[in-house]
Design a protein around this motif. Structure first.
Motif: not given
Length: 194
Positions: A43-44, A47, A50, A52, A55-56, A180-181
């Motif tokens: 996820s890092k 994120d 993308h 972001y 943090r998701t 999400t991504w």
């Protein structure tokens, strides 16, 4: 953000005070062959790729270790409680990979990294730990190409079994990471549900 290699991934995580705090808290337990794995790392990376700035959220922080001398599930729960006392804001999940092969109906794992290699997706088969000098180490037994290209595909272990592929396909359909991504893609061999 551009991430091209393992060095870039390690620098990304090292620059994240929240992640490093979690790693240092787990390191205090002095668990054998410990890693923080799966979504914590994936996820890092996604994120960052993308762009972001927030943090998701993670459903849990997966701490895995390998101790064949104590494979009682109660020990894992005690370790979760210890970590919760160190940081009650983290959704800790602790598993001893020396027993998880039974839960997963697999042959015994040789180590924590061996267990990580048998996770469902290559992009999630990742772990980070600290060595005895507090240097960050990345384990990517299935490589980092898929996580960097945001490609979801089964690990060789899951691809080898029709039963595992059914589980894998249901899992990726439920996870729906592409929501999400947006740049996440699914390899042709990654399932029929996308």
């Amino acid at each position: 953000m551009k991430l091209k290699n393992e060095y870039d991934i390690l620098r990304l995580i090292e620059a994240d005070k929240w992640m490093m705090s979690i790693l240092h808290n787990v390191n205090m337990l002095k668990l054998p062959d410990w890693w923080i794995c799966a979504g914590f790392v994936r996820s890092k990376i996604w994120d960052a790729l993308h762009g972001y700035t927030e943090r998701t959220p993670l459903a849990d922080v997966d701490v895995v270790y390998f101790d064949p001398e104590d494979t009682e599930e109660v020990t894992e729960k005690q370790l979760e409680q210890r970590l919760h006392r160190l940081d009650p804001t983290i959704p800790w999940s602790v598993k001893n990979e020396a027993r998880m092969h039974k839960v997963n109906n697999n042959s015994p794992y040789a180590s924590t990294v061996d267990a990580i290699s048998k996770f469902p997706e290559t992009a999630t088969a990742l772990g980070v730990t600290l060595d005895d000098r507090n240097n960050l180490i990345l384990a990517a037994p299935c490589g980092i190409a898929d996580v960097l290209t945001m490609t979801v595909r089964p690990t060789p272990f899951f691809a080898a079994s029709p039963e595992d592929l059914v589980y894998y396909e249901r899992r990726i359909a439920a996870k729906a990471w592409h929501r999400t991504w947006k740049q996440v893609t699914y390899a042709a061999d990654a399932g029929r549900y996308m």
